[in-house]
Design a protein around this motif. Structure first.
Motif, PDB file in Angstrom:
ATOM      1  N   ARG A   7       9.890   6.689  -2.598  1.00 22.45           N
ATOM      2  CA  ARG A   7       8.682   6.752  -3.418  1.00 22.45           C
ATOM      3  C   ARG A   7       7.540   7.451  -2.680  1.00 22.45           C
ATOM      4  N   ALA A   8       6.879   8.358  -3.386  1.00 23.68           N
ATOM      5  CA  ALA A   8       5.668   9.006  -2.881  1.00 23.68           C
ATOM      6  C   ALA A   8       4.536   8.722  -3.867  1.00 23.68           C
ATOM      7  N   ILE A  41       6.032   7.950  -7.980  1.00 22.24           N
ATOM      8  CA  ILE A  41       6.148   6.743  -8.789  1.00 22.24           C
ATOM      9  C   ILE A  41       4.825   5.988  -8.720  1.00 22.24           C
ATOM     10  N   ALA A  42       4.256   5.642  -9.869  1.00 22.55           N
ATOM     11  CA  ALA A  42       3.040   4.833  -9.900  1.00 22.55           C
ATOM     12  C   ALA A  42       3.356   3.424  -9.424  1.00 22.55           C
ATOM     13  N   SER A  77       8.886  -1.573  -9.544  1.00 21.50           N
ATOM     14  CA  SER A  77      10.012  -2.468  -9.814  1.00 21.50           C
ATOM     15  C   SER A  77      11.081  -1.770 -10.645  1.00 21.50           C
ATOM     16  N   GLN A  78      10.667  -1.105 -11.708  1.00 23.29           N
ATOM     17  CA  GLN A  78      11.627  -0.416 -12.564  1.00 23.29           C
ATOM     18  C   GLN A  78      12.331   0.710 -11.821  1.00 23.29           C
ATOM     19  N   ALA A  79      11.583   1.429 -10.965  1.00 22.96           N
ATOM     20  CA  ALA A  79      12.171   2.549 -10.234  1.00 22.96           C
ATOM     21  C   ALA A  79      13.260   2.067  -9.280  1.00 22.96           C
ATOM     22  N   VAL A 113      16.088   4.907  -9.182  1.00 25.92           N
ATOM     23  CA  VAL A 113      15.270   6.109  -9.003  1.00 25.92           C
ATOM     24  C   VAL A 113      14.813   6.230  -7.563  1.00 25.92           C
ATOM     25  N   ILE A 114      14.563   5.105  -6.907  1.00 24.27           N
ATOM     26  CA  ILE A 114      14.215   5.074  -5.484  1.00 24.27           C
ATOM     27  C   ILE A 114      14.965   3.927  -4.816  1.00 24.27           C
TER      28      ILE A 114
END
Length: 319
Positions: free
Chosen positions: A162-163, A182-183, A188-190, A195-196
């Motif tokens: 994540r960045a 990712i905000a 959590s969802q990512a 995704v990460i």
């Protein structure tokens, strides 16, 4: 009876402030985060110090404006006041990335020196954009969250990481990880969707997102200490009465002092909360610490090149 009614109305009008103004403030973090709690107290101080002339309604969790939209939104007057991560503005001007350069300032004392050195530069840039900074508050030192244990930079190879600004994306690249923007509200969802599988952020953001539900390893690398600042539209500020402006500035000074104290306390509390919820909290592995030094030096050189004389002035202020 008519006379009594007029008397009541007169008393009511006397009780109301002469120049009542209501603002809405976009705050970044959720309600439980100390940044938002501090902003709510700031709003209460403004109302108290202005005798009700100026009231501020704080809306949390970027519900009004997301981080990339905040500065422009305040410039355009969508909201008159808002809070944003300073280094999120690094894409428009590299000087704003100062507090996201790894290892440049890793203690709160150095972070405050960095703020003092950079604030005059930021104030000038903000003024050109029709904005004014009111106060800043730091996040805790940034640590690394990973699904798998790591010992060195090689363990980040190919990891989806994540960045949240240009600097953390560059850090991921130098670790041979794959950056994904990712905000914080989507962390959590990512993780749950793959995704990460790693990120660098504060222990408080880890608590806000309940990181223990999807990742087990936290490395307290203290990479850097980013800051938020609260900015206000210059036109909106100019339209306030002298009393309201004075109240706003006094409340801002209180918020900055209180916010820095809250950050220190929140760092220890949040790190303990991560551990209490089953996460392994560890110091930086020796090999990774050495590699981080090299990455920090590379990013410092890159930042100096991109920020030019602003970087020179800021670094001199740290000496």
């Amino acid at each position: 009876m008519f006379k009594n009614t007029l008397s009541s109305l007169a008393l009511t009008c006397l009780a109301l402030p002469a120049f009542a103004t209501e603002w809405t403030m976009s705050a970044h973090a959720p309600d439980g985060n100390y940044h938002t709690q501090n902003a709510v107290q700031f709003a209460a101080d403004v109302a108290r110090l202005s005798d009700g002339e100026l009231t501020i309604n704080v809306v949390s969790n970027s519900a009004l404006l997301k981080r990339p939209e905040l500065k422009r939104g305040v410039q355009k007057g969508i909201v008159p006041i808002g809070e944003v991560l300073i280094s999120a503005l690094g894409n428009e001007d590299a000087a704003y990335s100062a507090d996201a350069v790894p290892l440049l300032a890793t203690t709160f004392e150095d972070a405050l020196k960095l703020w003092d050195a950079s604030k005059p530069i930021y104030d000038e840039k903000l003024s050109d954009d029709g904005l004014v900074s009111l106060y800043s508050v730091p996040w805790p030192p940034q640590g690394i969250y990973m699904k798998d244990e790591v010992a060195s930079a090689s363990d980040f190879d190919g990891v989806k990481f994540r960045a949240y600004n240009a600097s953390t994306a560059r850090l991921a690249e130098l670790l041979d990880a794959i950056p994904a923007t990712i905000a914080s509200s989507e962390i959590s969802q990512a993780f749950s969707t793959g995704v990460i599988s790693g990120m660098i952020t504060s222990p408080t953001t880890g608590v806000d997102s309940q990181a223990w539900d999807f990742v087990k390893n936290y490395y307290d690398v203290k990479a850097f200490i980013p800051k938020n600042f609260v900015i206000v539209n210059q036109r909106a500020l100019d339209e306030l009465s002298a009393n309201s402006r004075a109240a706003l500035m006094e409340a801002s000074a209180l918020a900055e002092k209180r916010g820095w104290d809250m950050a220190v306390a929140a760092t220890a509390d949040a790190t303990e909360t991560l551990s209490r919820n089953g996460m392994t909290v560890a110091a930086t592995p020796a090999a990774l610490a050495e590699e981080f030094n090299a990455i920090g030096a590379t990013m410092l050189d890159e930042w100096k090149t991109s920020a030019g004389t602003d970087a020179e002035t800021i670094v001199q202020g740290l000496e």
